[in-house]
Design an enzyme around this catalytic site. Sequence first.
Site, PDB file in Angstrom:
ATOM      1  N   GLY A 241      30.731  44.970  84.004  1.00  0.00           N
ATOM      2  CA  GLY A 241      29.794  44.946  82.886  1.00  0.00           C
ATOM      3  C   GLY A 241      28.353  45.309  83.147  1.00  0.00           C
ATOM      4  N   CYS A 346      36.670  70.342  64.642  1.00  0.00           N
ATOM      5  CA  CYS A 346      36.460  70.342  63.195  1.00  0.00           C
ATOM      6  C   CYS A 346      36.294  68.938  62.639  1.00  0.00           C
ATOM      7  CB  CYS A 346      37.611  71.071  62.521  1.00  0.00           C
ATOM      8  SG  CYS A 346      37.606  72.778  63.016  1.00  0.00           S
TER       9      CYS A 346
HETATM   10  N1  LLP Z   1      36.978  44.164  83.695  1.00  0.00           N
HETATM   11  C1  LLP Z   1      37.488  44.079  82.448  1.00  0.00           C
HETATM   12  C2  LLP Z   1      38.453  43.013  82.147  1.00  0.00           C
HETATM   13  C3  LLP Z   1      37.093  45.010  81.464  1.00  0.00           C
HETATM   14  O1  LLP Z   1      37.581  44.912  80.225  1.00  0.00           O
HETATM   15  C4  LLP Z   1      36.164  46.033  81.788  1.00  0.00           C
HETATM   16  C5  LLP Z   1      35.760  47.032  80.798  1.00  0.00           C
HETATM   17  C6  LLP Z   1      35.683  46.083  83.109  1.00  0.00           C
HETATM   18  C7  LLP Z   1      36.101  45.128  84.033  1.00  0.00           C
HETATM   19  C8  LLP Z   1      34.708  47.135  83.559  1.00  0.00           C
HETATM   20  O2  LLP Z   1      33.508  46.996  82.900  1.00  0.00           O
HETATM   21  P1  LLP Z   1      32.262  47.925  83.272  1.00  0.00           P
HETATM   22  O3  LLP Z   1      31.791  47.520  84.635  1.00  0.00           O
HETATM   23  O4  LLP Z   1      32.730  49.329  83.241  1.00  0.00           O
HETATM   24  O5  LLP Z   1      31.281  47.633  82.212  1.00  0.00           O
HETATM   25  N2  LLP Z   1      34.694  52.875  76.924  1.00  0.00           N
HETATM   26  C9  LLP Z   1      33.511  52.036  76.811  1.00  0.00           C
HETATM   27  C10 LLP Z   1      33.536  50.893  77.809  1.00  0.00           C
HETATM   28  C11 LLP Z   1      34.740  49.987  77.679  1.00  0.00           C
HETATM   29  C12 LLP Z   1      34.763  48.868  78.690  1.00  0.00           C
HETATM   30  C13 LLP Z   1      36.002  48.064  78.587  1.00  0.00           C
HETATM   31  N3  LLP Z   1      36.186  47.055  79.586  1.00  0.00           N
HETATM   32  C14 LLP Z   1      32.269  52.913  76.952  1.00  0.00           C
HETATM   33  O6  LLP Z   1      32.402  54.123  77.151  1.00  0.00           O
HETATM   34  O7  LLP Z   1      31.148  52.436  76.826  1.00  0.00           O
END
Ligand code: LLP
Length: 430
Positions: A241, A346
């Site tokens: 996150g 499109c």
């Molecule tokens: N762990 C869990 C349980 C998660 O659901 C996620 C991301 C992560 C780790 C990794 O989080 P990060 O470090 O990448 O923030 N497609 C979206 C982001 C979706 C994130 C979903 N879960 C975007 O492009 O902003």
Amino acid sequence: MPMQAFSYRDGELHGEDVPLSRIAEEVGTPVYCYSQGALEARYRAYVAAFAGQRASICYALKANSNQAVIRTFADLGCGADVVSEGELRRALAAGVPGRRIVFSGVGKTRGEMALALKAGIMQFNVESEPELIQLSEVAASLGLKADIAFRINPDVDAQTHAKISTGKAEDKFGVPWTRARAIFAQAAKLAGIRPVGIAVHIGSQLTSLAPFEAAFRRVVELAGALRQDGHDIVRLDLGGGLGVAYRDETPPDIGEYAAMVQRVTSPLGCELVLEPGRSFTAEAGVLLAQVIYVKQAEERTFVILDAAMNDLIRPTLYEAWMGIVPLRQPQPGTARIVADFVGPVCESGDILARGRETAPLAAGDRVAILTSGAYGAVMASTYNTRLLVPEVLIRGGAHAVIRPRQDYAELIGLDRLPDWQLPGQNRGSA
Ligand code: LLP
């Protein structure tokens, strides 16, 4: 970031030591390019920041699951956080040992559970009671025990985009923290389960420490209560996150984050699991595109690129702001224009950047969409029957195609005609 992965040299945007225009010419556009040095630097920064704490770093594959990207991290000893059979297979295929894999997600099937158990993964992050019961059954039927952490929903506002917030009571994720003690009591009685910890993940692209800290405090408090109930809580999974700077955000750096984690969690003496995704890969990647036309409409200038929402959906889906720069550095003092960068798909929503100040561009010019290494290629589709976008890895002065561009025969050849539509058959309705 300790190393500048993408920078202008002699007026040309380079990825490490490779002029990106060379890759655009060889591979064509659109194409994702990643810097191996930048990927490695991110992992090393995490390792250094958490050096004093017993932390397993499990890269969240969902951010970028190319085999070469996973291998880059695996070679340095990094683990994996997976959310599907496909990601589990990718992690294993890239050389991540089962004991370094955690399995997250709200909808694990029996088949996925069995595969993960046989691979000897470190931990399942369980998100509901029905999942708990099914996992126990699957493990027991294999004569195994599953190490689990319960993912609790701390009901904390991550203060990020609604579509990437996961830790509010209204979100589908985790078990309500208020029910955690009852669920642990149940888990402790199940034959196929060994409850070892608590997991939490409140959202993605967080740019302040406060929501993390609020969630972690809740986890620590709960761990204390669970220990009093007689549970052996040895592991805390703090999720991913940590945000990155797309525009002018100032996310906490990893050192500050690690210090906060230590302050909040060290009294428990638990092992930690971290699941970073975006912060490992976003800044290590760019998407290269070429201008097809510049279209002057009555009120706006549209720069029509050969990359589109199917290649990079973040601006369309999350109103995300992504930087766009020309591969050829504009002369100092060049007058700037305001333009909308759009793709050929499109849909009116096929916008990569709106109302963006830019040096003037002409057909044939190339641009790089910055900070695209996370949630870029993995979210690409073939919408409008556009070919799945290729990927290139750069290391020093070398580069390699790590996923070739699909060809049309391959893409269209995935479809099958039913028997009754084959030549010589009566094709009308029955
Ligand atoms: N762990 C869990 C349980 C998660 O659901 C996620 C991301 C992560 C780790 C990794 O989080 P990060 O470090 O990448 O923030 N497609 C979206 C982001 C979706 C994130 C979903 N879960 C975007 O492009 O902003």
